[in-house]
Design a protein around this motif. Structure first.
Motif, PDB file in Angstrom:
ATOM      1  N   GLN A   1       0.812  -1.221   0.000  1.00 33.77           N
ATOM      2  CA  GLN A   1       0.000   0.000   0.000  1.00 33.77           C
ATOM      3  C   GLN A   1       0.842   1.266   0.000  1.00 33.77           C
ATOM      4  O   GLN A   1       0.324   2.359  -0.206  1.00 33.77           O
ATOM      5  CB  GLN A   1      -0.966   0.024   1.192  1.00 33.77           C
ATOM      6  N   LEU A   2       2.154   1.118   0.203  1.00 29.12           N
ATOM      7  CA  LEU A   2       3.029   2.294   0.189  1.00 29.12           C
ATOM      8  C   LEU A   2       3.680   2.507  -1.170  1.00 29.12           C
ATOM      9  O   LEU A   2       4.524   3.385  -1.315  1.00 29.12           O
ATOM     10  CB  LEU A   2       4.125   2.154   1.242  1.00 29.12           C
TER      11      LEU A   2
ATOM     12  N   ASP B   1       8.377   7.227   7.799  1.00 27.92           N
ATOM     13  CA  ASP B   1       7.626   7.134   9.058  1.00 27.92           C
ATOM     14  C   ASP B   1       7.294   5.683   9.382  1.00 27.92           C
ATOM     15  O   ASP B   1       7.504   5.220  10.504  1.00 27.92           O
ATOM     16  CB  ASP B   1       6.321   7.939   8.960  1.00 27.92           C
ATOM     17  N   LEU B   2       6.747   4.973   8.390  1.00 26.48           N
ATOM     18  CA  LEU B   2       6.345   3.592   8.643  1.00 26.48           C
ATOM     19  C   LEU B   2       7.559   2.712   8.937  1.00 26.48           C
ATOM     20  O   LEU B   2       7.533   1.897   9.866  1.00 26.48           O
ATOM     21  CB  LEU B   2       5.564   3.033   7.466  1.00 26.48           C
TER      22      LEU B   2
ATOM     23  N   VAL C   1       4.907  -6.874  10.918  1.00 27.61           N
ATOM     24  CA  VAL C   1       3.765  -6.204  11.545  1.00 27.61           C
ATOM     25  C   VAL C   1       2.989  -5.530  10.411  1.00 27.61           C
ATOM     26  O   VAL C   1       3.432  -4.528   9.848  1.00 27.61           O
ATOM     27  CB  VAL C   1       4.221  -5.163  12.582  1.00 27.61           C
ATOM     28  N   LEU C   2       1.858  -6.115  10.055  1.00 23.18           N
ATOM     29  CA  LEU C   2       1.055  -5.601   8.958  1.00 23.18           C
ATOM     30  C   LEU C   2       0.221  -4.413   9.422  1.00 23.18           C
ATOM     31  O   LEU C   2       0.209  -4.062  10.604  1.00 23.18           O
ATOM     32  CB  LEU C   2       0.166  -6.718   8.405  1.00 23.18           C
ATOM     33  N   SER C   3      -0.491  -3.791   8.483  1.00 23.02           N
ATOM     34  CA  SER C   3      -1.326  -2.638   8.798  1.00 23.02           C
ATOM     35  C   SER C   3      -2.778  -2.925   8.451  1.00 23.02           C
ATOM     36  O   SER C   3      -3.082  -3.449   7.380  1.00 23.02           O
ATOM     37  CB  SER C   3      -0.862  -1.396   8.022  1.00 23.02           C
ATOM     38  N   ALA C   4      -3.676  -2.562   9.360  1.00 22.76           N
ATOM     39  CA  ALA C   4      -5.104  -2.643   9.099  1.00 22.76           C
ATOM     40  C   ALA C   4      -5.510  -1.481   8.191  1.00 22.76           C
ATOM     41  O   ALA C   4      -4.737  -0.529   8.001  1.00 22.76           O
ATOM     42  CB  ALA C   4      -5.871  -2.583  10.413  1.00 22.76           C
ATOM     43  N   PRO C   5      -6.719  -1.519   7.607  1.00 24.45           N
ATOM     44  CA  PRO C   5      -7.183  -0.388   6.798  1.00 24.45           C
ATOM     45  C   PRO C   5      -7.150   0.943   7.554  1.00 24.45           C
ATOM     46  O   PRO C   5      -6.965   1.997   6.958  1.00 24.45           O
ATOM     47  CB  PRO C   5      -8.620  -0.789   6.449  1.00 24.45           C
TER      48      PRO C   5
END
Length: 243
Positions: A57-58, A68-69, A90-94
């Protein structure tokens, strides 16, 4: 606590990460890792160099967002090392909230070159951490007008700390509380859902809910929140029962 994994991570980052350190979390079983990062030293190759998967998504994000991430995920990697847990993505939620691997619970924050992770293997609790640059000018005005009510604006002018630090602490504490409670509440709630109860002291501040948020989170429930200050940033954190 062995600092070797933190120094190794810093060395691998080629100047992107600095000042990585384990702090006293004041929470049994939880580790708190802080650091600095230099967005100007960022490059996409750093994800591979630090063994952190590049999020799809990036792909079209600007470099500052990627930096930042990466900084936050690097702090998570360091925290896992201190807990003697093998590194895991460590994944990211919506919602952009981190999705922690099984057996871990934590929180990540970054702001203007500072990054932090609070992490534990105690999944019976939820954790919230936030760091913010001490506000001034328009940023301070926005905090005072948009995140604090009349009573809170009066409180931040009291106590030993400067008003700008107090206001930033109150804002940061509300962010940390949101992160800690969101898994239980399951939906967005605003800054007005919790209120500063007194001017921050040297190490803690308290927020009280102004509305019922969920079962077990009624109006009037208070939360003690740890905090620390540097010359440029504030740091706030807490843990709460997960249910």
């Amino acid at each position: 606590m062995d600092q070797t994994p933190l120094l190794t991570l810093q060395d691998r980052a080629n100047g992107f990460l600095n000042d990585i350190a384990a702090q006293d979390s004041l929470i049994q079983g939880a580790v708190l890792v802080t650091g600095s990062y230099n967005s100007a030293a960022y490059g996409d190759a750093l994800f591979e160099r630090l063994d952190i998967p590049f999020p799809a998504q990036l792909g079209r994000a600007v470099d500052t967002r990627k930096a930042d991430l990466l900084a936050g995920r690097a702090m998570a990697q360091a925290a896992m090392a201190l807990l003697h847990v093998p590194p895991q993505p460590v994944l990211s939620a919506p919602s952009r909230a981190p999705i922690w691997p099984n057996g871990l619970s934590g929180s990540i924050s970054h702001a203007r070159g500072r990054c932090v992770c609070l992490l534990s293997q105690d999944t019976t609790h939820s954790y919230g951490v936030d760091t913010e640059a001490i506000a001034s000018g328009r940023s301070l005005t926005a905090i005072l007008k948009e995140t604090l009510n009349i009573r809170e604006r009066a409180m931040v002018t009291q106590g030993r700390l400067p008003a700008a630090a107090n206001a930033t602490l109150a804002f940061s504490a509300k962010e940390a509380l949101f992160k800690a409670l969101y898994p239980r509440v399951g939906q967005f709630f605003g800054f007005d859902a919790a209120e500063l109860t007194h001017a921050p002291n040297d190490a803690r501040l308290a927020l009280t809910l102004t509305t019922d948020l969920a079962d077990g989170l009624p109006k009037g429930r208070s939360f003690d929140i740890h905090h620390r200050l540097t010359d440029t940033h504030v740091l706030t954190w807490l843990c709460v029962p997960a249910a």
